[in-house]
Design a protein around this motif. Structure first.
Motif, PDB file in Angstrom:
ATOM      1  N   LEU A  52      19.282  -3.398  -6.434  1.00 16.11           N
ATOM      2  CA  LEU A  52      19.910  -2.937  -7.670  1.00 16.11           C
ATOM      3  C   LEU A  52      19.895  -1.416  -7.796  1.00 16.11           C
ATOM      4  O   LEU A  52      20.559  -0.864  -8.679  1.00 16.11           O
ATOM      5  CB  LEU A  52      19.198  -3.541  -8.889  1.00 16.11           C
ATOM      6  CG  LEU A  52      19.178  -5.057  -9.025  1.00 16.11           C
ATOM      7  CD1 LEU A  52      18.512  -5.452 -10.348  1.00 16.11           C
ATOM      8  CD2 LEU A  52      20.573  -5.655  -8.930  1.00 16.11           C
ATOM      9  N   ALA A  53      19.135  -0.736  -6.950  1.00 21.81           N
ATOM     10  CA  ALA A  53      18.933   0.703  -7.099  1.00 21.81           C
ATOM     11  C   ALA A  53      20.129   1.488  -6.579  1.00 21.81           C
ATOM     12  O   ALA A  53      20.965   0.984  -5.830  1.00 21.81           O
ATOM     13  CB  ALA A  53      17.665   1.135  -6.358  1.00 21.81           C
ATOM     14  N   GLY A  54      20.179   2.746  -6.987  1.00 24.93           N
ATOM     15  CA  GLY A  54      21.192   3.649  -6.443  1.00 24.93           C
ATOM     16  C   GLY A  54      20.764   4.192  -5.099  1.00 24.93           C
ATOM     17  O   GLY A  54      19.691   3.895  -4.581  1.00 24.93           O
ATOM     18  N   ASP A  55      21.631   5.022  -4.527  1.00 27.58           N
ATOM     19  CA  ASP A  55      21.321   5.664  -3.248  1.00 27.58           C
ATOM     20  C   ASP A  55      20.253   6.732  -3.449  1.00 27.58           C
ATOM     21  O   ASP A  55      20.201   7.364  -4.496  1.00 27.58           O
ATOM     22  CB  ASP A  55      22.595   6.300  -2.675  1.00 27.58           C
ATOM     23  CG  ASP A  55      23.618   5.233  -2.272  1.00 27.58           C
ATOM     24  OD1 ASP A  55      23.190   4.129  -1.878  1.00 27.58           O
ATOM     25  OD2 ASP A  55      24.829   5.515  -2.367  1.00 27.58           O
ATOM     26  N   PRO A  56      19.374   6.933  -2.458  1.00 28.79           N
ATOM     27  CA  PRO A  56      19.352   6.314  -1.125  1.00 28.79           C
ATOM     28  C   PRO A  56      18.527   5.044  -1.051  1.00 28.79           C
ATOM     29  O   PRO A  56      18.390   4.458   0.026  1.00 28.79           O
ATOM     30  CB  PRO A  56      18.711   7.413  -0.263  1.00 28.79           C
ATOM     31  CG  PRO A  56      17.717   8.041  -1.205  1.00 28.79           C
ATOM     32  CD  PRO A  56      18.377   8.027  -2.562  1.00 28.79           C
ATOM     33  N   TRP A  57      17.976   4.605  -2.166  1.00 32.61           N
ATOM     34  CA  TRP A  57      17.013   3.503  -2.143  1.00 32.61           C
ATOM     35  C   TRP A  57      17.672   2.154  -1.937  1.00 32.61           C
ATOM     36  O   TRP A  57      17.049   1.233  -1.405  1.00 32.61           O
ATOM     37  CB  TRP A  57      16.182   3.531  -3.431  1.00 32.61           C
ATOM     38  CG  TRP A  57      15.475   4.842  -3.571  1.00 32.61           C
ATOM     39  CD1 TRP A  57      14.376   5.275  -2.889  1.00 32.61           C
ATOM     40  CD2 TRP A  57      15.858   5.924  -4.412  1.00 32.61           C
ATOM     41  NE1 TRP A  57      14.040   6.551  -3.254  1.00 32.61           N
ATOM     42  CE2 TRP A  57      14.933   6.987  -4.192  1.00 32.61           C
ATOM     43  CE3 TRP A  57      16.878   6.129  -5.341  1.00 32.61           C
ATOM     44  CZ2 TRP A  57      14.999   8.194  -4.862  1.00 32.61           C
ATOM     45  CZ3 TRP A  57      16.953   7.343  -6.004  1.00 32.61           C
ATOM     46  CH2 TRP A  57      16.028   8.358  -5.766  1.00 32.61           C
ATOM     47  N   ASP A  91       0.803  -1.221   0.000  1.00 33.27           N
ATOM     48  CA  ASP A  91       0.000   0.000   0.000  1.00 33.27           C
ATOM     49  C   ASP A  91       0.837   1.273   0.000  1.00 33.27           C
ATOM     50  O   ASP A  91       0.544   2.225  -0.735  1.00 33.27           O
ATOM     51  CB  ASP A  91      -0.968   0.004   1.197  1.00 33.27           C
ATOM     52  CG  ASP A  91      -0.282  -0.337   2.508  1.00 33.27           C
ATOM     53  OD1 ASP A  91       0.945  -0.540   2.510  1.00 33.27           O
ATOM     54  OD2 ASP A  91      -0.991  -0.399   3.534  1.00 33.27           O
ATOM     55  N   LEU A  92       1.922   1.293   0.797  1.00 36.19           N
ATOM     56  CA  LEU A  92       2.699   2.518   0.957  1.00 36.19           C
ATOM     57  C   LEU A  92       4.148   2.392   0.495  1.00 36.19           C
ATOM     58  O   LEU A  92       4.874   3.382   0.488  1.00 36.19           O
ATOM     59  CB  LEU A  92       2.684   2.964   2.425  1.00 36.19           C
ATOM     60  CG  LEU A  92       1.312   3.246   3.037  1.00 36.19           C
ATOM     61  CD1 LEU A  92       1.463   3.623   4.499  1.00 36.19           C
ATOM     62  CD2 LEU A  92       0.583   4.348   2.275  1.00 36.19           C
ATOM     63  N   VAL A 147       8.575   6.595   0.060  1.00 32.47           N
ATOM     64  CA  VAL A 147       9.746   5.836   0.481  1.00 32.47           C
ATOM     65  C   VAL A 147      10.499   5.273  -0.726  1.00 32.47           C
ATOM     66  O   VAL A 147      11.720   5.319  -0.786  1.00 32.47           O
ATOM     67  CB  VAL A 147       9.337   4.692   1.429  1.00 32.47           C
ATOM     68  CG1 VAL A 147      10.539   3.845   1.808  1.00 32.47           C
ATOM     69  CG2 VAL A 147       8.664   5.267   2.671  1.00 32.47           C
ATOM     70  N   SER A 148       9.734   4.742  -1.680  1.00 32.75           N
ATOM     71  CA  SER A 148      10.376   4.094  -2.826  1.00 32.75           C
ATOM     72  C   SER A 148       9.653   4.489  -4.102  1.00 32.75           C
ATOM     73  O   SER A 148       9.787   5.625  -4.556  1.00 32.75           O
ATOM     74  CB  SER A 148      10.412   2.571  -2.629  1.00 32.75           C
ATOM     75  OG  SER A 148       9.108   2.071  -2.319  1.00 32.75           O
ATOM     76  N   ASN A 149       8.883   3.590  -4.673  1.00 35.00           N
ATOM     77  CA  ASN A 149       8.265   3.881  -5.968  1.00 35.00           C
ATOM     78  C   ASN A 149       6.758   4.077  -5.888  1.00 35.00           C
ATOM     79  O   ASN A 149       6.075   4.018  -6.917  1.00 35.00           O
ATOM     80  CB  ASN A 149       8.584   2.761  -6.961  1.00 35.00           C
ATOM     81  CG  ASN A 149       7.902   1.451  -6.607  1.00 35.00           C
ATOM     82  OD1 ASN A 149       7.548   1.231  -5.457  1.00 35.00           O
ATOM     83  ND2 ASN A 149       7.727   0.577  -7.584  1.00 35.00           N
ATOM     84  N   ILE A 150       6.221   4.274  -4.706  1.00 37.07           N
ATOM     85  CA  ILE A 150       4.779   4.438  -4.534  1.00 37.07           C
ATOM     86  C   ILE A 150       4.495   5.824  -3.961  1.00 37.07           C
ATOM     87  O   ILE A 150       5.103   6.228  -2.962  1.00 37.07           O
ATOM     88  CB  ILE A 150       4.191   3.350  -3.616  1.00 37.07           C
ATOM     89  CG1 ILE A 150       4.330   1.969  -4.281  1.00 37.07           C
ATOM     90  CG2 ILE A 150       2.733   3.628  -3.289  1.00 37.07           C
ATOM     91  CD1 ILE A 150       3.824   0.825  -3.439  1.00 37.07           C
ATOM     92  N   ASN A 198      12.373   4.874 -11.383  1.00 38.37           N
ATOM     93  CA  ASN A 198      11.010   4.772 -10.849  1.00 38.37           C
ATOM     94  C   ASN A 198      10.896   5.454  -9.497  1.00 38.37           C
ATOM     95  O   ASN A 198       9.896   6.117  -9.195  1.00 38.37           O
ATOM     96  CB  ASN A 198      10.597   3.305 -10.715  1.00 38.37           C
ATOM     97  CG  ASN A 198      10.322   2.622 -12.036  1.00 38.37           C
ATOM     98  OD1 ASN A 198      10.345   1.404 -12.110  1.00 38.37           O
ATOM     99  ND2 ASN A 198      10.074   3.394 -13.087  1.00 38.37           N
ATOM    100  N   CYS A 199      11.902   5.287  -8.648  1.00 36.72           N
ATOM    101  CA  CYS A 199      11.886   5.949  -7.348  1.00 36.72           C
ATOM    102  C   CYS A 199      11.967   7.463  -7.517  1.00 36.72           C
ATOM    103  O   CYS A 199      11.279   8.221  -6.815  1.00 36.72           O
ATOM    104  CB  CYS A 199      13.037   5.432  -6.485  1.00 36.72           C
ATOM    105  SG  CYS A 199      12.903   3.689  -6.018  1.00 36.72           S
ATOM    106  N   GLU A 200      12.797   7.913  -8.443  1.00 32.68           N
ATOM    107  CA  GLU A 200      12.891   9.349  -8.714  1.00 32.68           C
ATOM    108  C   GLU A 200      11.565   9.887  -9.245  1.00 32.68           C
ATOM    109  O   GLU A 200      11.150  11.006  -8.904  1.00 32.68           O
ATOM    110  CB  GLU A 200      14.005   9.608  -9.723  1.00 32.68           C
ATOM    111  CG  GLU A 200      15.402   9.299  -9.186  1.00 32.68           C
ATOM    112  CD  GLU A 200      16.472   9.324 -10.263  1.00 32.68           C
ATOM    113  OE1 GLU A 200      17.663   9.396  -9.917  1.00 32.68           O
ATOM    114  OE2 GLU A 200      16.110   9.251 -11.461  1.00 32.68           O
TER     115      GLU A 200
END
Length: 429
Positions: free
Chosen positions: A275-280, A242-243, A401-404, A378-380
């Motif tokens: 696999l993601a870059g910082d900060p994720w 959800d979040l 927080v991430s991609n949502i 996606n996070c960006e």
């Protein structure tokens, strides 16, 4: 029957082969072009409501021009996730490499339950690549499955076997409990029910700052031990549905280790922040310390449905839960029945397709770096969406927080009216 339909079924002893292989080859080239056109111009094909009577159109036995029927009656009525503006749920778009994998996989028709052939080596290579990316040691083991729902069942069964070594012979002999954050994905409840524990054995732990409260978890474990209930497993969430929240995996690993409890990570999509870059990237720090991880490739690795993975830190735990070899499955030193890794020993399926082929093709075609960049982007994009939401007078419901990105369009309305409006917007989008 039209002439093209006649090429689709043989006669006599060859009724399950094309009557004319040359004509069939032409039909396949036509179909391939149509599939490529649809993939290349995905933006022209949003979801559309299936028409009334579609089930009747699919009624068995109508025959006809199968290529035209696939193009006109099947492909238009997809679930929408292949469109670049599909924003619903955590569903991958699929990749052009899936088409290559599908063609080769259909031609080979491999059963990856066991025996000595290339598909087993490919699955082992995909699992080993993932194991290393997740930070698990050389002793880890895995098996590709339909998705995280099935993987969760396998992982928790391995947990039960470690807790109760006589489980396969005598069944469960003690009440058990499984612990997870309140709001854990439904796959965990289903797994607990399927394993015969009953969902009342699932302890839903409250959150602290959006993630599982470790102190509350410790208190719940102590309470169960005092009642004679065996704490079986802690289910950590890496990317809530959800979040997009991530539990503190290192803190949970520390607690699981001191308490002697199995730690399982539901990483259906969020595990891929490795696999993601910082900060994720740091969101999944500690994931390699888990006893098991469940994840999907058909979500944040974009490949076509379906392919998930049950990854277990100790191959001995994994094999003990599932391996059985009746006489008709006995291996040999040489020949097709040889090979030292039969995947039927690591799950419930004996008949298994080559799911690894889609993952292998994707990584070989695009490279790991492309997926790392896409996940980071996606996070960006979620962060950018949050900024745009607030700039337009709307409101975020939770931190991104991430991609949502969870937001409400009209924070000035009552909660009921907000919900009604937001549902209408989501349906329209």
């Amino acid at each position: 029957m039209d002439e093209q339909a006649k090429t689709q079924g043989g006669e006599g002893d060859n009724m399950l082969e094309p009557a004319d292989w040359h004509a069939f080859r032409g039909q396949m080239h036509d179909l391939l072009d149509r599939c490529l056109d649809r993939m290349e111009r995905a933006e022209d094909h949003p979801w559309q409501a299936p028409p009334d009577g579609l089930q009747e159109a699919y009624a068995i036995g109508q025959g006809g021009d199968l290529v035209a029927r696939l193009a006109d009656e099947v492909m238009p009525y997809h679930s929408g996730n292949t469109h670049p503006q599909f924003w619903g749920w955590v569903q991958g778009s699929g990749l052009p490499s899936d088409l290559m994998a599908g063609l080769v996989g259909a031609a080979m028709n491999a059963n990856v339950g066991g025996r000595h052939h290339g598909a087993n080596a490919m699955e082992a290579a995909v699992i080993d690549w993932t194991r290393r990316r997740m930070g698990m040691g050389d002793a880890a083991s895995g098996v590709l499955v339909t998705g995280t729902s099935q993987a969760t069942v396998l992982c928790l069964q391995a947990a039960r076997m470690r807790a109760l070594p006589d489980l396969r012979a005598k069944g469960a002999t003690a009440p058990m409990a499984v612990y997870a954050v309140d709001g854990v994905h439904n796959a965990t409840r289903k797994a607990v029910e399927l394993l015969g524990l009953g969902h009342e054995a699932l302890r839903l732990i409250p959150t602290c700052d959006g993630v599982l409260d470790v102190q509350a978890l410790r208190a719940a474990i102590d309470k169960d031990r005092a009642k004679g209930i065996l704490p079986l497993a802690i289910v950590a969430t890496a990317g809530s549905v959800d979040l997009g929240q991530f539990d503190d995996l290192n803190a949970l690993a520390d607690l699981a280790q001191t308490q002697g409890i199995w730690l399982h990570v539901d990483g259906a999509f969020g595990a891929w922040t490795r696999l993601a870059g910082d900060p994720w990237h740091s969101l999944t720090d500690g994931i390699g310390r888990a006893d098991s991880i469940a994840l999907d490739f058909h979500k944040w690795m974009y490949v076509g449905y379906d392919v998930g993975l049950a990854l277990i830190a100790d191959e001995a735990d994994h094999r003990a839960a599932f391996a059985i070899r009746p006489p008709y499955l006995q291996g040999s030193k040489d020949g097709l029945s040889g090979g030292d890794r039969w995947f039927c020993d690591f799950g419930i399926d004996l008949s298994r397709g080559n799911r690894a082929l889609k993952v292998w093709c994707a990584l070989e075609m695009f490279g790991e770096e492309a997926f790392a960049a896409a996940i980071t982007r996606n996070c960006e994009q979620a962060a950018l969406l949050g900024a745009l939401v607030e700039a337009q007078g709307m409101a975020l419901v939770a931190p991104i927080v991430s991609n949502i990105c969870v937001f409400t369009a009209r924070p000035d309305l009552s909660e009921q009216d907000q919900s009604s409006l937001n549902r209408q917007i989501a349906t329209t989008l």
